[in-house]
Structure formats: structure tokens, C-alpha cells
Design an enzyme around this catalytic site. Sequence first.
Site, PDB file in Angstrom:
ATOM      1  CB  ILE A  12      -5.544   6.007  -0.668  1.00 49.19           C
ATOM      2  CG1 ILE A  12      -5.449   4.470  -0.709  1.00 49.19           C
ATOM      3  CG2 ILE A  12      -4.807   6.552   0.542  1.00 49.19           C
ATOM      4  CD1 ILE A  12      -4.012   3.941  -0.858  1.00 49.19           C
ATOM      5  CB  SER A  13     -10.778   3.780   0.743  1.00 46.83           C
ATOM      6  OG  SER A  13     -11.647   4.467  -0.124  1.00 46.83           O
ATOM      7  CD  GLN A  14     -11.196   3.363   7.763  1.00 44.69           C
ATOM      8  OE1 GLN A  14     -11.842   4.369   7.973  1.00 44.69           O
ATOM      9  NE2 GLN A  14     -10.865   2.518   8.712  1.00 44.69           N
ATOM     10  NE  ARG A  16      -3.988   2.014   2.365  1.00 45.42           N
ATOM     11  CZ  ARG A  16      -4.131   2.983   3.278  1.00 45.42           C
ATOM     12  NH1 ARG A  16      -3.261   3.082   4.280  1.00 45.42           N
ATOM     13  NH2 ARG A  16      -5.117   3.845   3.207  1.00 45.42           N
TER      14      ARG A  16
END
Length: 213
Positions: free
Chosen positions: A63-65, A37
Site C-alpha cells: 500500500i503506497s505511503q 486507511r
Amino acid sequence: MKDTAKHQGLRNQLVTTLEQKGITDRAVLDAIKKIPRHLFLNSSFEDFAYQDKAFPIGAGQTISQPYTVAFQSQLLEVKKDHKVLEIGTGSGYQTAVLFALGAKVYTVERQSELFKATSNLFPKLNIRPKHVTFGDGYKGLPNFAPFDSIIVTAGAPFIPQPLMAQLKIGGRLVIPLGEDVQIMTLLIRKNETQFEKHEFGEFRFVPLLEDKN
């Protein structure tokens, strides 16, 4: 583009966190364990990449969790070679998770800055979506329909009709619905005209915008 043993250790910890938060799908957890990530983030965030947090990625997007990515991916129930339409490529991290799950990924991004960045990044990481498009997510990709599942990674005020039309019978559409706070919503297409709807609590996403930028 370094991925070290330290990064892997941090990913293992992240997966433990996601399990504690209720993610049970082994394939999804394995994908998150595998994907670096930190390479999808601005390098200034690298030290925080494996915290369960969202981060800015440019063009007013995030960026989504990881929990959100895992939760949406789990709801999709992706099988190998499923055709999956992703609305909102963003950083490309969710795309990478879907690819790791064995999906044939068709992804649409409306921000040219992000579209260019991810188009360059994917080959370097050996991630091969079937199709990466610069376009309007509200319209989907009718030329490639129908899809086994569709995932929307931005908050939508309503469910775009073209996306419902592009879902095959038995297919699953996962979309966060709402203005300020969204309700994670799953639609399962039962036949030509009927959809079964399930709701899964509140999430926060950047808004799903129309047209290209």
C-alpha cells in the site's frame, strides 16, 4: 470494521504531516481525512496505519505511503464525475481516495489474491467503483475509454501505448517511470498525437508487471 475517534485523530495528524510536506489540494486532504486507511491493511499493521509509510499487503505488493497517494491524486486534478482509470488496485486505498474525490473509478488489478480481497472490501466500506477488473494493466480498459485521467500505481519501465491512446484530449496520465527508482511523470494530452510531459522527482514503487497472475 471499526473506525473510531482515535483513528480520526490519527488521520487529522496525518493530514497535517501531508500539508507540511507540500500537499495543497484541499479535496485530496479531505479525502485522506475521511478514509479509514487502517481497514485497507493487515490488522497487525493497524497501529501504524496513519504513519506516512508504505506497508506490505500480500502478493509481493504494497500500500503506497499516504504522501505518494496524495501527490499522485493532486497531479490528476480530479473533478466530480471524471472518468478515472486506475492501473493497480492493490489494497484499494487509492481507489477509495479517487472515489471520495467524486471520480467514476475504473480499476485494474493483475494479482488474483488482491483482486478478490478488494472486491469484497469495497462494498463493506460503501466504496463503489464503476468497474473493478482482474486483468493486465498494460492494456488498460479500451472498452471504457476515453478517460479524463489515468493513474498508474506501480513503477513502469516505459509508458504503455494503450494507456496513452485511452486518454481523452486534455486528459492527464500520472505514472512513475523507471526501473529501481522512478520519476513521477505527468503527461497531458494536447491533441491526437501530442503530449506535454512534466517530471516531479524520485519515488519508489513496486514494478508494474504484465499479464494476470
